[in-house]
Motif scaffolding. Structure first.
Motif, PDB file in Angstrom:
ATOM      1  N   GLU A  21      24.136  51.376  42.722  1.00  0.00           N
ATOM      2  CA  GLU A  21      23.745  51.563  44.426  1.00  0.00           C
ATOM      3  C   GLU A  21      22.783  52.847  44.046  1.00  0.00           C
ATOM      4  O   GLU A  21      23.239  53.729  44.205  1.00  0.00           O
ATOM      5  CB  GLU A  21      24.887  51.596  44.861  1.00  0.00           C
ATOM      6  N   LYS A  23      20.575  54.781  47.074  1.00  0.00           N
ATOM      7  CA  LYS A  23      19.550  54.678  48.424  1.00  0.00           C
ATOM      8  C   LYS A  23      18.621  55.784  48.801  1.00  0.00           C
ATOM      9  O   LYS A  23      18.043  55.463  50.461  1.00  0.00           O
ATOM     10  CB  LYS A  23      21.034  55.182  49.585  1.00  0.00           C
ATOM     11  N   ASP A 195      19.566  49.534  47.645  1.00  0.00           N
ATOM     12  CA  ASP A 195      19.934  50.146  48.762  1.00  0.00           C
ATOM     13  C   ASP A 195      20.954  48.945  49.488  1.00  0.00           C
ATOM     14  O   ASP A 195      20.566  48.164  50.129  1.00  0.00           O
ATOM     15  CB  ASP A 195      18.840  50.091  49.575  1.00  0.00           C
TER      16      ASP A 195
END
Length: 412
Positions: A21, A23, A195
């Protein structure tokens, strides 16, 4: 955040997922990696896998190449298929807000590739044209000559792009058979990041996975190589000599001492101006602009290879010097200064190898694919830092097979 290894279960099949992940950017990066499905699967149809990946870049049967490409461009979606020696890869990247649309386009592509005689003939014509243009690319010629000699009677013998003769014999049914056999759940490793949290990603990708057949995992074939001292020379009207060389190097990706091969390879030919080959061949004797050599360790095979270019009249001298340098390297090993320099570079440049999401995902995938733990790279660097000169030299001396150098030379 570092990558994690998870599994998505589809129809009782656990598909591995390498996921991270991130972001900082609103993007999706996805790779569908099909194992043991690169041009190692060409068999007697050299260039088949390359043609198959190119066909997947020609859109769907319904939309065709141009209209499918327009849909991708309108949404700033990148979708490409490619292959290496061991893997067949479909790569997708896009902004997060068009992810559902991009997955639907990918699903349509996999369900209905642009199978047509016209498409295949166009791709064959393009590829054959590219090969004809390379007939006077003596660097390409020398490299393929080494492969055909060093890896004779193995899947590595032939060029990944095929030959003019082999491409002309490939039919649409061959491409269909390969893709149907390759693109399945049992053969798949998913590599993804962006994201999304993991739950979001699984929700996004599951509809696509449900459209794939269970299929059968392609089993890896180990390629054994026992090189011998030999030379193949092609006489061409060239301004300089192109020299490629290679040999066996018996090491497995899971060997506990594989890190020593990495250090030895770096010192012998992989460290640019600091390497033995560059120092002796270019700096001291001026025989070549560059000279490299390195050990390549793969899941299916490992070997040592290198290359240089020199004047036609000094080709024999350069070839003999390579033989002498490799023999001396095995016999006497390296110096403490060389080992210290290698340690400093390999550990100091480590942060540069994991700066981007794609770099981290690629490393995590490679470790998983090779059956290594995710902390392997960190532990390997610690081993390199603790490596003693006597231990490295003992390892170097144990690999005498590197002396059995095969040369391929294109010269005037």
């Amino acid at each position: 955040m570092s990558a994690i290894i998870k599994h998505i279960e589809i129809n009782d099949i656990k598909v591995p997922v390498v996921f991270e992940e991130q972001k900082s950017l609103p993007t999706l990066n996805l790779q569908l990696v099909f194992q043991n499905s690169g041009y190692i699967q060409d068999k007697n149809k050299s260039g088949l896998v390359s043609l198959s990946s190119r066909l997947l870049n020609e859109g769907t049967k319904e939309l065709g190449s141009t209209e499918f490409a327009q849909k991708l461009e309108e949404n700033a979606i990148s979708l490409t298929a490619s292959n290496g020696f061991e893997t067949f890869v479909i790569e997708l990247s896009n902004l997060k807000d068009v992810s559902e649309k991009s997955i639907k386009l990918l699903t349509k592509l996999l369900k209905s590739p642009n199978y047509s005689e016209d498409t295949l003939n166009k791709l064959k014509t393009i590829q054959i044209g590219a090969l004809k243009r390379k007939e006077n690319d003596f660097d390409y010629t020398a490299k393929n000559l080494l492969k055909s000699t060093l890896f004779k009677d193995t899947p590595l013998e032939n060029p990944s792009s095929g030959t003019i003769d082999s491409l002309s014999k490939i039919e649409l049914k061959d491409v269909k058979k390969f893709l149907n056999k390759t693109i399945n759940l049992n053969n798949l490793i998913i590599v993804a990041g962006g994201d999304f949290d993991y739950k979001e990603f699984t929700k996004l990708i599951t509809p696509l996975l449900k459209t794939l057949e269970a299929g059968k995992k392609q089993e890896m074939s180990k390629i054994s190589l026992n090189s011998k001292k030999q030379e193949e020379t092609l006489i061409k009207d060239t301004q300089q000599a192109y020299i490629y060389f290679g040999s066996s190097y018996n090491v497995d990706v899971k060997d506990s001492d594989a890190y020593k091969a990495k250090v030895a390879s770096f010192i012998l030919g992989g460290s640019g101006f600091g390497s033995r080959l560059m120092e002796e061949i270019r700096v001291k004797r001026g025989l070549a602009y560059s000279a490299y050599g390195y050990v390549s360790i793969n899941k299916s095979h490992s070997f040592f290879s290198g290359y240089l270019q020199t004047k036609n009249e000094t080709a024999k001298e350069a070839q003999q010097l390579v033989n002498e340098l490799v023999a001396q390297f095995v016999k006497k090993g390296v110096t403490q200064d060389e080992l210290d320099a290698a340690k400093n570079f390999l550990t100091g440049s480590e942060p540069l190898r994991s700066e981007t999401l794609s770099q981290r995902l690629n490393r995590a995938f490679t470790l998983y694919y090779r059956g290594l733990e995710q902390d392997h790279s960190t532990l390997e660097l610690e081993k390199i830092q603790d490596l003693k000169l006597d231990d490295l030299n003992e390892y170097i001396k144990s690999h005498k097979e590197i002396n059995n150098l095969t040369f391929s030379i294109v010269r005037k």
